[in-house]
Design a protein around this motif. Structure first.
Motif, short mmCIF file in Angstrom:
data_model
loop_
_atom_site.label_atom_id
_atom_site.label_comp_id
_atom_site.label_asym_id
_atom_site.label_seq_id
_atom_site.Cartn_x
_atom_site.Cartn_y
_atom_site.Cartn_z
N LYS A 1 -0.94 5.10 -4.48
CA LYS A 1 -2.00 4.14 -4.78
C LYS A 1 -3.24 4.45 -3.96
CE LYS A 1 -1.16 -0.33 -5.24
NZ LYS A 1 -0.86 -1.75 -4.91
N ALA A 2 -3.04 4.80 -2.70
CA ALA A 2 -4.16 5.11 -1.81
C ALA A 2 -4.95 6.31 -2.32
CB ALA A 2 -3.67 5.35 -0.40
N ILE B 1 -8.85 1.95 0.59
CA ILE B 1 -7.82 0.91 0.56
C ILE B 1 -7.35 0.54 1.97
CG2 ILE B 1 -5.88 2.53 0.29
CD1 ILE B 1 -4.61 0.46 -1.60
N SER C 1 -5.69 7.06 -5.26
CA SER C 1 -6.57 6.69 -6.38
C SER C 1 -7.42 5.46 -6.09
CB SER C 1 -5.72 6.44 -7.64
OG SER C 1 -4.80 5.39 -7.42
N THR C 2 -7.31 4.92 -4.88
CA THR C 2 -8.06 3.70 -4.53
C THR C 2 -8.83 3.96 -3.24
OG1 THR C 2 -6.22 2.42 -5.45
CG2 THR C 2 -7.89 1.22 -4.18
N LYS D 1 -9.38 -2.01 3.86
CA LYS D 1 -9.34 -3.38 3.32
C LYS D 1 -8.06 -4.12 3.69
CE LYS D 1 -12.21 -1.88 -0.55
NZ LYS D 1 -12.26 -1.62 -2.02
N ILE E 1 0.87 -1.18 0.00
CA ILE E 1 0.00 0.00 0.00
C ILE E 1 0.90 1.22 0.00
CG2 ILE E 1 -1.66 1.36 1.32
CD1 ILE E 1 -2.84 -1.23 2.33
#
Length: 269
Positions: free
Chosen positions: A70-71, A77, A73-74, A80, A66
């Motif tokens: 990335k976080a 996250i 755009s997700t 999860k 992670i």
């Protein structure tokens, strides 16, 4: 399995040399953009995170990564994260604004979660290659030299530290900080959490309070500070963890007694 962690320092330095250092003070206009909320991101952030993810999964097949980018755009996250998985948490460039402006105060930060706990953390200075690192229960080190905050503990009135606000901080917390900050000896933040954690772990500062608690900003530094002998807790006195990103604040001090005294001065007047 964890004997392979010795290779992480080398991976961090290699990725930094390939993706971050060549871009420092060498960004084109199209290399800088802004995330939702206005945070700066550069091509070096995204390239470093992608390469680190590949190298770390190659080192530990089946692990999860992670990263801050990335976080962004997700959605959700962090909610999860499966504690049963081996999870890496990356901030490819902590202090991106400094990096984009040509200031050499920025870090690459990495933490490893195992069964929900931070078991290892690294903070690399890409420019001078210095490395802070810690493993749970094994102490904290700067370029191989063990760190020990307890050797330099001072009374609070002889201590200095930083108070880190954020635009989305709780208004009650903001009011307390504005009212009571004069009761502590404070210095300016470095606008880079990793650099401020380095000051804490090397006893250049003695305390810090943060209101923005995203895991990539704090997991490595909180572990390093703790392994160097320091004490930290969220304002509700619970331990900091990757699930604490919605807490009101994180306070770090040389020991629990000074933590209590700082908390009293800031929030219980």
């Amino acid at each position: 399995m964890f004997s392979k962690l010795d290779k992480v320092t080398e991976i961090l330095k290699e990725v930094s040399e390939q993706t971050i250092v060549p871009r420092f003070r060498n960004l084109s206009e199209g290399d800088v953009s802004y995330k939702k909320g206005g945070e700066t991101v550069t091509i070096a952030d995204t390239e470093a995170e992608a390469l680190l993810e590949k190298r770390l999964i190659d080192l530990f097949p089946g692990s999860r990564v992670i990263g801050e980018e990335k976080a962004a755009s997700t959605p959700n996250i962090l909610e999860k994260i499966d504690e049963r998985e081996l999870t890496w948490v990356i901030d490819p460039i902590d202090g991106t604004n400094n990096f984009a402006r040509g200031r050499d105060i920025f870090k690459t930060m990495l933490a490893l979660l195992y069964q929900g706990e931070t078991v290892a953390g690294w903070i690399l200075s890409p420019v001078d290659k210095s490395m802070l690192e810690a493993r749970k229960g094994d102490g904290a080190f700067l370029d191989g030299k063990q760190l020990d905050i307890t050797e330099t503990i001072k009374a609070l009135d002889q201590s200095v530290g930083t108070l880190h606000g954020s635009k989305d901080q709780d208004p009650v917390i903001r009011k307390s900080l504005d009212k009571n900050r004069f009761r502590l000896n404070t210095v300016n933040t470095l606008r880079c959490a990793g650099a401020d954690y380095e000051r804490l772990a090397t006893s250049k500062t003695q305390f810090a309070f943060f209101t923005r608690l995203m895991p990539w900003d704090h997991l490595p530094g909180e572990l390093i500070h703790r392994e160097a002998g320091g004490y930290g807790a969220c304002l509700d006195r619970t331990d900091y963890s990757f699930r604490a990103y919605n807490k009101q604040g994180l306070l770090l001090a040389p020991n629990e007694d000074l933590w209590d005294e700082i908390h009293q001065r800031l929030f219980n007047s």
